[in-house]
Design an enzyme around this catalytic site. Structure first.
Site, mmCIF file in Angstrom:
data_model
loop_
_atom_site.group_PDB
_atom_site.id
_atom_site.type_symbol
_atom_site.label_atom_id
_atom_site.label_comp_id
_atom_site.label_asym_id
_atom_site.label_seq_id
_atom_site.Cartn_x
_atom_site.Cartn_y
_atom_site.Cartn_z
ATOM 1 N N ARG A 117 0.850 -1.189 0.000
ATOM 2 C CA ARG A 117 0.000 0.000 0.000
ATOM 3 C C ARG A 117 0.885 1.238 0.000
ATOM 4 O O ARG A 117 2.003 1.222 0.507
ATOM 5 C CB ARG A 117 -0.886 0.022 1.245
ATOM 6 N N LYS A 119 -1.773 -0.806 7.764
ATOM 7 C CA LYS A 119 -3.221 -1.046 7.820
ATOM 8 C C LYS A 119 -3.561 -2.300 8.637
ATOM 9 O O LYS A 119 -4.532 -2.314 9.385
ATOM 10 C CB LYS A 119 -3.799 -1.184 6.406
ATOM 11 N N HIS A 150 -3.273 3.293 -5.585
ATOM 12 C CA HIS A 150 -3.701 1.895 -5.439
ATOM 13 C C HIS A 150 -3.579 1.118 -6.757
ATOM 14 O O HIS A 150 -3.514 -0.106 -6.753
ATOM 15 C CB HIS A 150 -5.129 1.843 -4.900
ATOM 16 N N ARG A 164 -0.573 -1.243 -6.703
ATOM 17 C CA ARG A 164 -0.801 -2.509 -5.997
ATOM 18 C C ARG A 164 -1.622 -3.466 -6.856
ATOM 19 O O ARG A 164 -1.342 -4.661 -6.922
ATOM 20 C CB ARG A 164 -1.512 -2.203 -4.676
ATOM 21 N N HIS A 196 -6.141 -10.600 2.263
ATOM 22 C CA HIS A 196 -7.580 -10.688 2.032
ATOM 23 C C HIS A 196 -8.109 -11.921 2.747
ATOM 24 O O HIS A 196 -7.382 -12.897 2.932
ATOM 25 C CB HIS A 196 -7.884 -10.791 0.529
ATOM 26 N N TYR A 234 -11.211 -7.811 -6.155
ATOM 27 C CA TYR A 234 -10.263 -6.707 -6.014
ATOM 28 C C TYR A 234 -9.492 -6.471 -7.316
ATOM 29 O O TYR A 234 -9.274 -5.339 -7.725
ATOM 30 C CB TYR A 234 -9.295 -7.053 -4.876
#
Length: 181
Positions: A41, A64, A127, A130, A157, A166
């Site tokens: 991230r 995160k 993002h 990623r 995840h 995603y």
């Protein structure tokens, strides 16, 4: 709700290396190379220091998730880092700093990425780097469920189905249903 799209890995890598070599904003070029090759991230990328890249891997606790992660630095990152070092005399402290020696912001990165890669057809943000990493891993592993399982673990995840959504894979499969009628 807006979401970011992924970029073509090879053309993004080539463009980023060119930025490192030729443009004033060479640190952004390195950020792009690092982002598409590490899958972190942006909050974790911006915390990187020169000292972190002096070995073959980096260890960090993701901001995160608070999970420890070890990332091996591949040749793309190592080569780009060597190029970066030819452009600056600084060898300590945070890598991604502004002219005022403060760490650049996520908003700044997003604005610059939109300038470099943005079109009307795709949504670009930090993002996207990623997601580009994820799509490349999935593609390099023949688009298998095993690749989704690995990515699910790398991305923290809860399941491969979340990783699939995603990466936009599920929507592509649904779109194919209509196109194959």
């Amino acid at each position: 709700m807006t979401t970011s799209d992924y970029l073509n890995f090879d053309s993004t890598l080539n463009k980023a290396v060119k930025i490192i070599k030729t443009e004033k904003n060479y640190k952004l070029g390195f950020l792009i190379v690092f982002g598409i090759n590490a899958g972190l991230r942006i909050s974790d990328i911006l915390k990187l220091k020169f000292e972190d890249l002096e070995n073959d891997s980096i260890s960090l606790v993701e901001s995160k998730t608070n999970k420890k992660r070890v990332i091996r630095l591949n040749d793309n990152i190592k080569n780009a880092y060597e190029l970066l070092k030819t452009r600056t005399d600084v060898r300590a402290g945070y890598i991604f700093t502004s002219n005022q020696s403060t760490v650049i912001t996520v908003q700044y990165v997003n604005r610059k990425l939109k300038e470099i890669f943005g079109t009307k057809n795709i949504a670009i943000s930090s993002h996207s780097l990623r997601k580009t990493f994820g799509r490349q891993v999935w593609s390099n592993n023949n688009e298998t469920e095993k690749a989704l399982l690995y990515l699910s673990e790398l991305f923290n995840h809860s399941s491969p189905s979340i990783t699939k959504r995603y990466l936009g894979i599920r929507q592509e499969e649904l779109d194919d249903i209509y196109m194959n009628l």
